[in-house]
Structures are given as C-alpha cells and as structure tokens.
Motif scaffolding. Structure first.
Motif, PDB file in Angstrom:
ATOM      1  N   GLY A 159      -6.882 -44.206  22.809  1.00  0.00           N
ATOM      2  CA  GLY A 159      -6.474 -45.001  21.766  1.00  0.00           C
ATOM      3  C   GLY A 159      -6.656 -46.632  21.759  1.00  0.00           C
ATOM      4  N   GLY A 160      -7.142 -47.094  22.878  1.00  0.00           N
ATOM      5  CA  GLY A 160      -7.655 -48.583  22.865  1.00  0.00           C
ATOM      6  C   GLY A 160      -8.639 -49.050  22.260  1.00  0.00           C
ATOM      7  N   GLY A 161      -8.887 -50.151  21.955  1.00  0.00           N
ATOM      8  CA  GLY A 161     -10.117 -50.767  21.307  1.00  0.00           C
ATOM      9  C   GLY A 161      -9.815 -52.152  20.906  1.00  0.00           C
ATOM     10  N   LEU A 162     -10.709 -52.629  19.957  1.00  0.00           N
ATOM     11  CA  LEU A 162     -10.623 -54.095  19.616  1.00  0.00           C
ATOM     12  C   LEU A 162     -10.084 -53.952  18.084  1.00  0.00           C
ATOM     13  CD1 LEU A 162     -11.624 -57.164  19.822  1.00  0.00           C
ATOM     14  CD2 LEU A 162     -13.756 -56.307  18.888  1.00  0.00           C
ATOM     15  N   LEU A 188      -8.257 -49.922  27.355  1.00  0.00           N
ATOM     16  CA  LEU A 188      -8.184 -51.312  27.099  1.00  0.00           C
ATOM     17  C   LEU A 188      -7.926 -51.724  25.526  1.00  0.00           C
ATOM     18  CD1 LEU A 188      -9.014 -54.080  27.958  1.00  0.00           C
ATOM     19  CD2 LEU A 188     -11.439 -53.665  27.281  1.00  0.00           C
ATOM     20  N   VAL A 189      -6.959 -52.514  25.558  1.00  0.00           N
ATOM     21  CA  VAL A 189      -6.788 -53.074  23.979  1.00  0.00           C
ATOM     22  C   VAL A 189      -7.076 -54.551  24.253  1.00  0.00           C
ATOM     23  CG1 VAL A 189      -4.880 -53.590  22.661  1.00  0.00           C
ATOM     24  CG2 VAL A 189      -4.828 -51.546  23.778  1.00  0.00           C
ATOM     25  N   THR A 190      -7.897 -54.943  23.278  1.00  0.00           N
ATOM     26  CA  THR A 190      -8.237 -56.273  22.998  1.00  0.00           C
ATOM     27  C   THR A 190      -7.853 -56.870  21.580  1.00  0.00           C
ATOM     28  OG1 THR A 190     -10.401 -55.990  24.558  1.00  0.00           O
ATOM     29  CG2 THR A 190     -10.423 -58.093  22.973  1.00  0.00           C
ATOM     30  N   VAL A 191      -7.209 -57.856  21.628  1.00  0.00           N
ATOM     31  CA  VAL A 191      -6.788 -58.395  20.293  1.00  0.00           C
ATOM     32  C   VAL A 191      -7.349 -59.767  20.144  1.00  0.00           C
ATOM     33  CG1 VAL A 191      -4.682 -59.279  18.917  1.00  0.00           C
ATOM     34  CG2 VAL A 191      -4.569 -57.380  20.470  1.00  0.00           C
ATOM     35  N   SER A 192      -8.385 -59.870  19.095  1.00  0.00           N
ATOM     36  CA  SER A 192      -8.872 -61.106  18.861  1.00  0.00           C
ATOM     37  C   SER A 192      -8.410 -61.827  17.838  1.00  0.00           C
ATOM     38  CB  SER A 192     -10.370 -60.765  18.355  1.00  0.00           C
ATOM     39  OG  SER A 192     -10.470 -59.821  17.194  1.00  0.00           O
ATOM     40  N   GLY A 232      -2.397 -59.181  14.186  1.00  0.00           N
ATOM     41  CA  GLY A 232      -1.499 -59.043  13.309  1.00  0.00           C
ATOM     42  C   GLY A 232      -1.931 -57.225  12.834  1.00  0.00           C
ATOM     43  N   GLY A 233      -3.085 -56.764  13.699  1.00  0.00           N
ATOM     44  CA  GLY A 233      -3.561 -55.362  13.403  1.00  0.00           C
ATOM     45  C   GLY A 233      -2.453 -54.357  14.201  1.00  0.00           C
ATOM     46  N   SER A 234      -2.847 -53.249  14.229  1.00  0.00           N
ATOM     47  CA  SER A 234      -2.205 -52.105  14.784  1.00  0.00           C
ATOM     48  C   SER A 234      -2.911 -51.163  15.501  1.00  0.00           C
ATOM     49  CB  SER A 234      -1.423 -51.298  13.818  1.00  0.00           C
ATOM     50  OG  SER A 234      -0.291 -52.245  13.012  1.00  0.00           O
ATOM     51  N   LEU A 235      -2.433 -50.593  16.667  1.00  0.00           N
ATOM     52  CA  LEU A 235      -3.086 -49.486  17.356  1.00  0.00           C
ATOM     53  C   LEU A 235      -2.136 -48.422  17.963  1.00  0.00           C
ATOM     54  CD1 LEU A 235      -5.581 -51.148  19.975  1.00  0.00           C
ATOM     55  CD2 LEU A 235      -6.380 -49.934  17.877  1.00  0.00           C
ATOM     56  N   ARG A 236      -2.418 -47.246  17.869  1.00  0.00           N
ATOM     57  CA  ARG A 236      -1.495 -46.120  18.476  1.00  0.00           C
ATOM     58  C   ARG A 236      -2.322 -45.716  19.600  1.00  0.00           C
ATOM     59  NH1 ARG A 236       0.927 -40.559  16.281  1.00  0.00           N
ATOM     60  NH2 ARG A 236      -1.187 -39.947  16.667  1.00  0.00           N
ATOM     61  N   LEU A 237      -1.633 -45.726  20.664  1.00  0.00           N
ATOM     62  CA  LEU A 237      -2.207 -45.225  22.334  1.00  0.00           C
ATOM     63  C   LEU A 237      -1.597 -43.972  22.394  1.00  0.00           C
ATOM     64  CD1 LEU A 237      -1.769 -48.506  24.566  1.00  0.00           C
ATOM     65  CD2 LEU A 237      -3.533 -47.642  22.657  1.00  0.00           C
TER      66      LEU A 237
END
Length: 114
Positions: free
Chosen positions: A7-10, A109-113, A14-19
């Motif tokens: 579930g990780g990613g770029l 890996l979670v990357t927040v830009s 302010g965005g969301s992710l679900r692992l």
C-alpha cells in the motif's frame, strides 16, 4: 508466520494512503499488531499499536491523522493515513507482538512530496 505489507507509494502533502499487512495466521491469537516506521537516517519508531482486545495507541505525531484497524477474517491489519506530511516519509513495517517478542514483515515505502 509471514507478514506481507503493501500500500505504500508516492503521495502529495495532505493526501491519504492505506497500508495493509496480511498474515498467514489468525491475528487475534497475538497480543498485539503494530505499525512502525523508519525514516532515512533515523531509528525505527512505533506509529500505532492495536491490542488483541481492540485498544489502539498512536504516536503523538500521528494522532488524529492515522487509524489502525484489523479484519480478523482476512487476517489483515490496516493503517489508514490521512493528511500526510513530508515528515511521514519513511519505510513502514508491520509487526506481530506476542509474549514481548516482535516478528517483522518487509517494509513498504511511503513518500510524501510537498
């Protein structure tokens, strides 16, 4: 037991992710499930812990933004991450905690830009 995190990613600030963390055995047999993270150049730190009884605890830095949950039937633990910040950038690991021992899965890996 195997742990498979995904579930990780770029994502933008302010965005969301679900692992997700899928296991090969029933998760309610363990004392707790947890998510940790390791940012570049830093030590691994706890993010969220969910006990067998359903109590959740969070790091101060993620309270109000992250939610840990589980689906016992799917043998999966989740980490919903909202309002992501650049400082959330890290490799996230799920863990089984049982009898004060940790079992780790591979990280995602979670990357927040910004």
């Amino acid at each position: 037991v195997q742990l498979q995190a995904s579930g990780g990613g770029l994502v933008r600030v302010g965005g969301s992710l679900r692992l997700s963390c899928a296991t090969t055995r029933s998760i309610i047999r363990y004392d707790a499930m947890a998510w940790y993270r390791r940012a570049s150049g830093k030590q691994r730190e706890p993010v969220a812990v969910l006990t067998r009884g359903g109590d959740a605890n969070y790091a101060d830095s993620v309270k109000g933004r992250f939610t840990i949950s589980r689906d016992n039937a799917k043998k999966t633990v989740y980490l919903q991450m909202n309002n992501l910040k650049p400082e959330d950038t890290a490799v996230y690991y799920c863990s089984i905690i049982d009898d004060a021992r940790f079992q780790w899965g591979q990280g995602t890996l979670v990357t927040v830009s910004s």
